[in-house]
Design a protein around this motif. Structure first.
Motif, short mmCIF file in Angstrom:
data_model
loop_
_atom_site.label_atom_id
_atom_site.label_comp_id
_atom_site.label_asym_id
_atom_site.label_seq_id
_atom_site.Cartn_x
_atom_site.Cartn_y
_atom_site.Cartn_z
N UNK A 177 0.90 -1.41 0.01
CA UNK A 177 -0.04 0.05 0.04
C UNK A 177 0.88 1.38 -0.04
N UNK A 178 1.95 1.24 0.73
CA UNK A 178 2.58 2.65 0.68
C UNK A 178 3.16 2.86 -0.70
N UNK A 179 3.69 1.70 -1.27
CA UNK A 179 4.25 1.83 -2.53
C UNK A 179 3.06 2.07 -3.62
N UNK A 180 2.17 1.54 -3.63
CA UNK A 180 1.06 2.26 -4.62
C UNK A 180 0.57 3.46 -4.27
N UNK A 181 0.47 3.74 -3.12
CA UNK A 181 -0.04 5.47 -2.71
C UNK A 181 1.05 6.07 -3.20
N UNK A 182 2.36 6.00 -3.02
CA UNK A 182 3.29 6.79 -3.46
C UNK A 182 3.33 6.88 -4.97
N UNK A 183 3.19 5.78 -5.63
CA UNK A 183 3.35 5.80 -7.27
C UNK A 183 2.25 6.90 -7.45
N UNK A 184 1.13 6.77 -7.26
CA UNK A 184 -0.20 7.49 -7.35
C UNK A 184 0.17 8.87 -7.22
N UNK A 185 0.48 9.21 -6.12
CA UNK A 185 0.62 10.83 -5.29
C UNK A 185 1.67 11.41 -6.26
N UNK A 186 2.62 10.69 -6.45
CA UNK A 186 3.92 11.31 -7.09
C UNK A 186 3.82 11.26 -8.81
N UNK A 234 6.05 1.79 -16.01
CA UNK A 234 7.15 1.12 -16.70
C UNK A 234 8.70 2.01 -16.63
N UNK A 235 8.37 3.08 -16.05
CA UNK A 235 9.73 3.97 -15.97
C UNK A 235 10.54 3.23 -14.92
N UNK A 236 11.83 3.72 -14.58
CA UNK A 236 13.08 2.84 -13.97
C UNK A 236 12.56 2.65 -12.53
N UNK A 237 12.10 4.08 -12.07
CA UNK A 237 11.63 3.95 -10.46
C UNK A 237 10.36 3.00 -10.67
N UNK A 238 9.55 3.04 -11.17
CA UNK A 238 8.27 2.33 -10.98
C UNK A 238 8.66 0.80 -11.04
N UNK A 239 9.63 0.36 -11.93
CA UNK A 239 9.96 -1.06 -11.97
C UNK A 239 10.67 -1.27 -10.73
N UNK A 240 11.41 -0.69 -10.22
CA UNK A 240 12.18 -0.80 -8.90
C UNK A 240 11.17 -0.91 -7.72
N UNK A 244 8.10 -1.83 -7.93
CA UNK A 244 7.27 -3.17 -8.21
C UNK A 244 8.27 -4.25 -7.76
N UNK A 245 9.30 -4.26 -8.12
CA UNK A 245 10.26 -5.36 -7.77
C UNK A 245 10.30 -5.73 -6.42
N UNK A 246 10.62 -4.26 -5.71
CA UNK A 246 10.48 -4.45 -4.14
C UNK A 246 9.50 -5.07 -3.53
N UNK A 247 8.32 -4.76 -3.99
CA UNK A 247 6.75 -5.12 -3.66
C UNK A 247 6.75 -6.72 -3.93
N UNK A 248 7.15 -6.91 -5.16
CA UNK A 248 7.01 -8.75 -5.32
C UNK A 248 8.02 -9.35 -4.35
N UNK A 249 9.26 -8.90 -4.22
CA UNK A 249 10.10 -9.64 -3.43
C UNK A 249 9.65 -9.74 -2.10
N UNK A 250 8.87 -8.60 -1.61
CA UNK A 250 8.53 -8.64 -0.16
C UNK A 250 7.29 -9.55 0.12
N UNK A 251 6.53 -9.62 -1.24
CA UNK A 251 5.54 -10.52 -1.06
C UNK A 251 5.78 -12.07 -1.13
N UNK A 252 6.96 -12.48 -1.61
CA UNK A 252 7.42 -13.75 -1.67
C UNK A 252 7.92 -14.02 -0.07
N UNK A 253 8.64 -13.16 0.42
CA UNK A 253 9.15 -13.22 1.75
C UNK A 253 7.61 -13.51 2.79
N UNK A 254 6.72 -12.64 2.59
CA UNK A 254 5.63 -12.76 3.44
C UNK A 254 5.07 -14.10 3.26
#
Length: 486
Positions: free
Chosen positions: A429-438, A443-449, A451-461
Motif C-alpha cells: 500500500x505505501x508503494x502504490x500510494x506513493x506511485x499514485x501521489x507522485x 514502466x519507468x525505472x523508478x516504477x519498475x524498481x 514493483x520489484x521491491x513489492x514482489x520480493x517482499x510478497x514472496x518473503x511474506x
C-alpha cells in the motif's frame, strides 16, 4: 455554523447557537488548519510512539530467529528488513497529506490515506488487513505479557527450590490480570493522550533489552567464546523439513519485530507543523529504525552467541538464563509494563475506527455520542465517560484475552502476525500510494524498481506465513485449550 466535536474528535451533526469562522479558527494559536485542536507532537514524541510499538515482544524472539538462519543470513535479514521498513515508511509518511505536503488535505488514518490515493476496493482490503492485524497484535501482546508474568513467578520458584521444582503453572490467570489492566487503560479516549504511556513504555523497552543484552554478553564471557554457526541450526537434531519451516518462521518473527506501519499515519497525525508533518515523521522514523536496529542486532546476536542452536524462543522467559533471578524479574516486569502501553498504541486506531463509524451511523444516539462528565479527585478536568466507548472497548479486551487463552503460542503467533501484516501494510500500500501521489510513470525505472521491491517482499511474506502456520500446527498437536501448563 460550528459543528460540535464528539468523542475521538469525530464530527457529529449537533450544532451550537454561536457562529464561528473555521478559517479564523484554523489560523488561531489554539487550532490547526483543519479546525481541530492544535497538535503538539514532535520528533521525540513520535519516536517514543514508534519505539513503543516496534521494540516490543518481538525483540525477545530474535535470538531464536538468528539461530534458525545462522550468523550470515540472520543479521543480513535484520538489516534488510530495517532498510525496507525505513524506506517504505518514508513513502507512507508522504501520503499523510493529499496534494501539497504543507497545506493539502489531511488523512487522519491509514484507511483515509488509501481512500484519498487509491480508492475503491483497496480501501476495504486495507481496512480488513489493518484491523485484523491490530486485533492480532493485541492477542500477541497478551500472550507475551502473561509469559513474562509467569517467568517472574517461575524464577522465584527455581531460586527457592534450588532448581529441583519444575515450577509448572497455568497462564490463564495472568492473561486475565493483564486483560483487567488493559480494560482500565483502554478508557483513555484518544491516541494523543497516550504520550506519557508511550514514553514510559519506551523506557521499559530499553530496560529489558539492555538486561537481555547484558545477560547475553555475560553468558558469552562465561562460555569463553561465541556459540552458533554460519548456517544456523543443523540438520540432524531437526529434520530438513523442520529446518526449512523454522527458517521461514524466523522471517516472520523478524518482520513482526519491525512492524509499525499500520499505525504510522495515526502517529503522524499527532505532529505539530511547521515543519511539514512528513519531514518530522521521516526524522522520527530514521531515529527509531536506527535505534531499534542497533538494539535488535545486539540482543539477537548476543543471544545467539550465548546459546547457539539452543537459543530459546523467548530470550528472557525461555530460561536460558536463571541468575541473577532478581535481574530477570526486573526485565520481565519491564516487559509487562511496556506491553501495557504497546497494547494501547496498537489498539487505539481500531477503537477510533469503530467509534467514528458508529457516530456516523447513529448521529442522534446519546448512548454512542453523549459524554458524561465524571469528576475525579486530583484532576483539573472531569473525565468524559462515554457509555458506548466504555462497553465496546471492554468487550474488545475480553475477546482478545479469551482468544489468547485459547492460543498461547508465542513464536508461532508472532511469526504469523509479522508475515500477514508485512507485505500489504508495510510495502504494497505505501508503494502504490506513493506511485499514485507522485504520478510516477508506469514502466519507468523508478516504477519498475518499486514493483520489484513489492514482489520480493510478497514472496518473503508468503514463505514466513507458511512457516509460522506449520509451527502453530505442530504446537497444536500437544495442546489442550485452557489447560496447557508452562
Amino acid at each position: 455554523m460550528f459543528e460540535k466535536v464528539g468523542p475521538n474528535n469525530n464530527i457529529n451533526h449537533q450544532t451550537f447557537d454561536v457562529s464561528v469562522d473555521v478559517n479564523q479558527q484554523g489560523d488561531s494559536k489554539f487550532f490547526d488548519d483543519d479546525g481541530r485542536p492544535k497538535r503538539t507532537g514532535t520528533v521525540w514524541t513520535a519516536s517514543a510512539h514508534i519505539i513503543t510499538a516496534v521494540i516490543g515482544s518481538g525483540v525477545l524472539s530474535l535470538a531464536w530467529a538468528i539461530a534458525q538462519l545462522g550468523w550470515i543470513a540472520g543479521p543480513a535479514v535484520m538489516i534488510l528488513f530495517s532498510l525496507v521498513t525505513y524506506y517504505t515508511s518514508t513513502l507512507l509518511s508522504a501520503c499523510y497529506r493529499t496534494g501539497d505536503p504543507v497545506s493539502g488535505k489531511r488523512n487522519y488514518t491509514y484507511m483515509e490515506a488509501i481512500r484519498s490515493n487509491l480508492g475503491g476496493f483497496k480501501v476495504k482490503l486495507c481496512g480488513a488487513v489493518q484491523y485484523v492485524n491490530l486485533f492480532g497484535v493485541a492477542i500477541g501482546y497478551t500472550i507475551a505479557a502473561s509469559i513474562s508474568m509467569m517467568a517472574i513467578k517461575r524464577s522465584n520458584c527455581f531460586y527457592k527450590s534450588g532448581g529441583k521444582n519444575p515450577c509448572k503453572m497455568n497462564g490463564n490467570i495472568y492473561m486475565i490480570s493483564f486483560g483487567i489492566v488493559e480494560i482500565i487503560f483502554s478508557q483513555i479516549p484518544d491516541f494523543d493522550q497516550l504520550w506519557w504511556l508511550s514514553i514510559l513504555a519506551a523506557v521499559m523497552s530499553f530496560t529489558y533489552s539492555i538486561i537481555g543484552l547484558a545477560l547475553g554478553i555475560g553468558k558469552v564471557v562465561e562460555n569463553k567464546g561465541a556459540m552458533g554457526s554460519l548456517t544456523g541450526i543443523t540438520v540432524g537434531p531437526v529434520s530438513e523439513t523442520t529446518k526449512v519451516w523454522r527458517s521461514f518462521q524466523a522471517l516472520g518473527d523478524i518482520a513482526f519485530a519491525y512492524s509499525y506501519s499500520i499505525i504510522l499515519i495515526e502517529i503522524q497525525d499527532t505532529l505539530k507543523s511547521p515543519p511539514s508533518e512528513s519531514k518530522t515523521m521521516k526524522k522520527a522514523t530514521l531515529v527509531s529504525v536506527m535505534v531499534t536496529t542497533l538494539f535488535y542486532m545486539l540482543c539477537g546476536c548476543f543471544g545467539y552467541a550465548a546459546f547457539g542452536d539452543a537459543s530459546p524462543g523467548n530470550l528472557l522467559t525461555g530460561f536460558g538464563f536463571y541468575n541473577p533471578y532478581w535481574l530477570l524479574d526486573i526485565a520481565n516486569a519491564a516487559i509487562v509494563i511496556h506491553l501495557v502501553g504497546a497494547y494501547q498504541v496498537y489498539s487505539q486506531p481500531l477503537f477510533a475506527f469503530i467509534e467514528k463509524n458508529a457516530a456516523k451511523r447513529f448521529p442522534n444516539s446519546d448512548f454512542i455520542n453523549k459524554d458524561i462528565e465524571v469528576p475525579i479527585p486530583g484532576l483539573s478536568h472531569p473525565y468524559k465517560l462515554n457509555l458506548f466507548r466504555s462497553i465496546w472497548r471492554t468487550m474488545f479486551v475480553i475477546t482478545t484475552t479469551v482468544i489468547s487463552m485459547l492460543l498461547p503460542f508465542f513464536n508461532g503467533i508472532v511469526g504469523l502476525l509479522g508475515s500477514l501484516g508485512f507485505w500489504p501494510l508495510t510495502v504494497y500500500f505505501p508503494v502504490e500510494m506513493y506511485i499514485n501521489q507522485k504520478r510516477i510513470q508506469k514502466w519507468s525505472t523508478k516504477w519498475i524498481c518499486l514493483q520489484m521491491l513489492s514482489i520480493a517482499c510478497l514472496i518473503i511474506s508468503i514463505a514466513a506465513a507458511a512457516g509460522s502456520i506449520a509451527g502453530v500446527v505442530n504446537e497444536l498437536k500437544s495442546y489442550k485449550p485452557f489447560k496447557t501448563d508452562y
